[in-house]
Design a protein around this motif. Structure first.
Motif, PDB file in Angstrom:
ATOM      1  N   ARG A 133      -7.231  90.101  -1.605  1.00 60.25           N
ATOM      2  CA  ARG A 133      -6.516  89.207  -2.505  1.00 60.25           C
ATOM      3  C   ARG A 133      -7.400  88.073  -2.990  1.00 60.25           C
ATOM      4  O   ARG A 133      -7.465  87.766  -4.172  1.00 60.25           O
ATOM      5  N   LYS A 134      -8.127  87.485  -2.040  1.00 57.55           N
ATOM      6  CA  LYS A 134      -8.979  86.339  -2.387  1.00 57.55           C
ATOM      7  C   LYS A 134     -10.101  86.753  -3.346  1.00 57.55           C
ATOM      8  O   LYS A 134     -10.427  86.050  -4.285  1.00 57.55           O
TER       9      LYS A 134
ATOM     10  N   GLU B 138     -11.274  74.080 -11.414  1.00 57.59           N
ATOM     11  CA  GLU B 138     -11.410  75.536 -11.410  1.00 57.59           C
ATOM     12  C   GLU B 138     -12.753  76.014 -11.940  1.00 57.59           C
ATOM     13  O   GLU B 138     -13.227  77.086 -11.578  1.00 57.59           O
TER      14      GLU B 138
ATOM     15  N   ALA C 283     -10.669  87.275 -11.020  1.00 54.50           N
ATOM     16  CA  ALA C 283      -9.782  86.983 -12.141  1.00 54.50           C
ATOM     17  C   ALA C 283     -10.152  85.641 -12.749  1.00 54.50           C
ATOM     18  O   ALA C 283     -10.202  85.484 -13.968  1.00 54.50           O
ATOM     19  N   LEU C 284     -10.449  84.682 -11.886  1.00 53.70           N
ATOM     20  CA  LEU C 284     -10.840  83.346 -12.365  1.00 53.70           C
ATOM     21  C   LEU C 284     -12.133  83.438 -13.185  1.00 53.70           C
ATOM     22  O   LEU C 284     -12.249  82.845 -14.250  1.00 53.70           O
TER      23      LEU C 284
ATOM     24  N   GLY D  77       0.084  80.644  -7.414  1.00 52.37           N
ATOM     25  CA  GLY D  77      -1.019  80.945  -6.517  1.00 52.37           C
ATOM     26  C   GLY D  77      -1.581  79.683  -5.911  1.00 52.37           C
ATOM     27  O   GLY D  77      -1.036  78.596  -6.098  1.00 52.37           O
TER      28      GLY D  77
ATOM     29  N   TYR E 271     -16.326  78.927  -4.035  1.00 54.77           N
ATOM     30  CA  TYR E 271     -14.889  79.122  -4.277  1.00 54.77           C
ATOM     31  C   TYR E 271     -14.060  78.723  -3.064  1.00 54.77           C
ATOM     32  O   TYR E 271     -14.255  79.232  -1.965  1.00 54.77           O
TER      33      TYR E 271
ATOM     34  N   GLU F 266      -9.961  77.771  -1.817  1.00 52.69           N
ATOM     35  CA  GLU F 266      -8.533  77.727  -2.144  1.00 52.69           C
ATOM     36  C   GLU F 266      -7.863  76.713  -1.246  1.00 52.69           C
ATOM     37  O   GLU F 266      -8.087  76.696  -0.045  1.00 52.69           O
TER      38      GLU F 266
ATOM     39  N   ARG G  63      -7.226  76.287  -6.903  1.00 56.93           N
ATOM     40  CA  ARG G  63      -8.577  76.829  -6.805  1.00 56.93           C
ATOM     41  C   ARG G  63      -9.622  75.823  -7.238  1.00 56.93           C
ATOM     42  O   ARG G  63      -9.477  75.188  -8.282  1.00 56.93           O
TER      43      ARG G  63
ATOM     44  N   GLN H 182      -9.980  89.258  -5.462  1.00 57.39           N
ATOM     45  CA  GLN H 182      -9.396  89.494  -6.788  1.00 57.39           C
ATOM     46  C   GLN H 182      -9.089  88.189  -7.490  1.00 57.39           C
ATOM     47  O   GLN H 182      -9.285  88.056  -8.695  1.00 57.39           O
ATOM     48  N   GLU H 183      -8.617  87.227  -6.695  1.00 61.33           N
ATOM     49  CA  GLU H 183      -8.300  85.905  -7.225  1.00 61.33           C
ATOM     50  C   GLU H 183      -9.549  85.293  -7.873  1.00 61.33           C
ATOM     51  O   GLU H 183      -9.498  84.774  -8.981  1.00 61.33           O
TER      52      GLU H 183
END
Length: 595
Positions: free
Chosen positions: A12-13, A541, A19-20, A479, A459, A461, A482, A15-16
């Motif tokens: 998940r992280k 971000e 995506a960013l 979410g 990165y 979170e 970030r 992909q996060e």
RNA sequence: GCAGGUGUGGUCCAGCUGGUUAUGACUAAGGCCUUCCAAGCCUUUAACCCGGGUUCGAAUCCCGGCACCUGCACCA
């Protein structure tokens, strides 16, 4: 398997983050509108600046601090270059495939198993041998298909037609070796010296899977440091002797040992001071772009992994979401590359090792009398003259004492030379030094991989933005919060500039401030829209370290607020001082807490 | 390259036992509001990977290509 830290990178992280990177314009797959092609990526507006900043840091380390000379050479080279360098042979595999189970095999391996020395055979010949010997698929016993050559280099042609084959370089290094003599002269004929090149390399990978980590076209930064192998000590190493680094030795690949580079050389773990020095330089550089010390290690190549000509080789690996990944290879390549190109081109690629005091040598020289040789041998006189001079004085002396001096010419005929045609002369020569082929230590950096490492390690979170009062779970599932915690030196944008509200002349003041920062050479982002929190979040971000906000107090006393990305803390500064202060912060000559 | 899985706005996803105006969230853009940390309200832009086939009709079924994921092989 890869340890707790890698496990922290759940899918998940990852992909996060990716995506960013796409959403904010760092990087995305190339040719997307046509469906994309594996192994090619575009760097977007922020990604290309991030890459430039990493390259600038690299240049600062290697060109400025280490004094390397820079070159910039073509990406395309004629085939002969790679024939000499060994890439033509080493980079290609001669493959065959089982017809029934379609498992791939290396044809040369199958042949040597069948007792045939397959070295130097062409693909065609290997195919014939395989059929003759009735070699079958080792895993299922099926018949083998056609033998094909697969080279990892991209092939092309120079000019029209196909008679001048050429390749895209798989590394930038070769041109430095080819330019050795020019560079040696540029350095006023003194060794040691370093040469650096940044540019693209190309490898036609069979199946590039790990995304950005294995691309078909990628950015490299390579250094070649030429030195005299007889020099045992390397004075610049004093700057790195005490630097403690984590080493994963070939002799014990299970355990990482932290030790000073100086001791590693003394204990014979690292083969030379030069190699250890550049491991130290690499360590310092990789730290300087924001990779944490704990996520780094040097892994030594084992005997099998290393090219036969290499003395020692260490990879700097960084712990990423894909485990430990090679970012930099630092190899002692001995005299291999220069020797190969010297042989392939017929050019002298050596340096002069000067004697501390010039040596004088007495030599007996042959002196010919052309007045005798000319009338006697006419057209052949020149050849006879050369032969006489080429023959050693001792040999001539022996022949003279034996009565006849007979020389054999190129056409096979022999001539008798009268003793009166030459004499001996004793001369004293001074010899300044001797020629030798320098050795080279090559630190080779994968810039794209370093960029991935910087992105992943920057990165973070969190549950909410740094200064948010209540930690209440916001019901929106936007979410996590970030933040890219880039060091200011690599951050693509250095400072955000905002009016607190889009009215009361605040935007005009903010725009003026933003142009002052731009004039000071700072990459800034001006943004008047949305709530202030949203604008801070956008900057967090993309890793912008600082933000200036113009508010109503600015109208009264000319001060603005400055916000620190990682703490959310704010200070007030005079608007007129802002550009200089931000510059100081970005260059790390002032800490935020000292404002 | 092989085997299996997957492909829907910028992102993540629903629909996929053929017929829907293709769902929702986030993001983005514009506006209202708002005196410092992704608030709220209104509006808007924007998608069925590509090509072929089956069918009256395909996001949905079939074939081919491309890409991604997992495993195998490859990674000088």
């Amino acid at each position: 398997m890869e340890g707790a830290q890698a496990a922290e990178w759940d899918r998940r992280k990852q992909q996060e983050l990716y995506a960013l990177l796409k959403r904010r314009g760092f990087v995305w797959p190339s040719f997307e509108i046509y469906g994309g092609v594996a192994g090619f990526y575009d760097l977007g507006p922020l990604g290309s600046v991030l890459k430039d900043n990493i390259e600038s840091a690299w240049k600062r380390t290697f060109l400025v601090e280490e004094g390397f000379m820079q070159v910039d050479c073509p990406s395309i080279s004629p085939e002969t270059v790679f024939r000499s360098s060994g890439h033509l042979e080493k980079f290609s595999d001669i493959m065959t495939r089982c017809v029934s189970c379609s498992a791939p095999f290396r044809a040369d391996h199958l042949l040597s198993d069948a007792g045939i020395d397959a070295v130097d055979l062409t693909a065609e010949v290997m195919g014939t041998y395989l059929t003759e010997k009735d070699v079958r698929c080792p895993s299922c016993g099926g018949t083998l298909g056609p033998v094909e050559e697969f080279n990892l280099m991209f092939k092309t042609h120079i000019g029209p037609g196909t008679d001048r084959p050429a390749y895209l370089r798989p590394e930038t290094a070769q041109s430095i070796f080819m330019d050795f003599s020019m560079l040696y002269r540029s350095n006023r004929e003194r060794v040691p010296f370093g040469v650096a090149q940044l540019g693209k390399g190309y490898r036609n990978e069979i199946s590039p899977r790990q995304g950005l980590l294995r691309q078909r076209e990628f950015h490299m930064a390579e250094g070649e440091f030429f030195f005299d192998p007889l020099e045992r000590t390397f004075p610049p190493f004093s700057t790195n002797r005490d630097r403690s680094v984590p080493l994963l030795m070939a002799s014990d690949p299970e355990r990482t040992v932290e030790m000073p580079l100086g001791r590693a050389v003394e204990d014979g773990i690292i083969c030379s001071e030069v190699l250890a020095h550049f491991m130290g330089v690499t360590h310092r550089f990789v730290l300087s772009i924001g990779i944490p010390r704990a996520a780094m290690r040097f892994r030594q190549h084992g005997r099998k992994e290393m090219a036969h000509y290499a003395n020692d080789c260490w990879d700097l690996e960084v712990l990423t979401s894909s485990g430990w990944v090679e970012m930099v290879g630092i190899a002692d390549r001995s005299a291999y590359d220069l020797s190969q190109h010297a042989r392939g081109s017929g050019c002298d690629l050596t340096a002069l090792r000067r004697f501390t005091t010039p040596r004088t040598k007495e030599a007996v020289k042959v002196r010919t009398d052309k007045k005798v040789l000319g009338p006697l041998f006419k057209a052949r006189a020149k050849e006879v003259d050369e032969l006489l001079c080429g023959t050693g004085s001792a040999e001539l002396e022996r022949m003279r004492s034996s009565g006849t001096i007979q020389l054999v010419l190129k056409d096979g005929s022999s001539v008798n030379v009268p003793a009166s045609a030459f004499s001996f002369e004793t001369v004293t020569e001074t010899v300044q030094g001797e020629r030798y082929t320098p050795h080279v230590v090559e630190p080779s950096f994968g810039i794209d991989r370093l960029m991935v490492a910087v992105l992943e390690h920057s990165y973070v979170e969190t549950a909410s933005s740094p200064m948010k009062e209540s930690d209440k779970d916001e019901d929106g599932d936007g979410g996590p919060y970030r933040v890219m915690r880039f060091l200011p030196s690599v951050a693509p944008i250095k400072c955000g500039v905002f009016p607190l509200l889009p009215k009361d002349n605040l935007p005009e003041l903010a725009l003026k401030l933003s142009s002052e920062l731009r004039s000071a050479g700072l990459a800034v982002h001006y943004d008047p829209s949305g709530s202030i929190g949203r604008r801070y979040a956008r900057m967090d971000e993309v890793g912008t370290p600082f933000a200036l906000t113009v508010d109503h107090r600015t109208l009264e006393d000319g001060t603005v607020t400055i916000r620190d990305r990682d703490t959310g803390e704010q200070r007030r500064l005079r608007s007129s001082d802002a550009a200089r202060k931000v510059l100081d912060l970005v260059q790390c000559s002032t800490a935020f807490s000292d404002l």
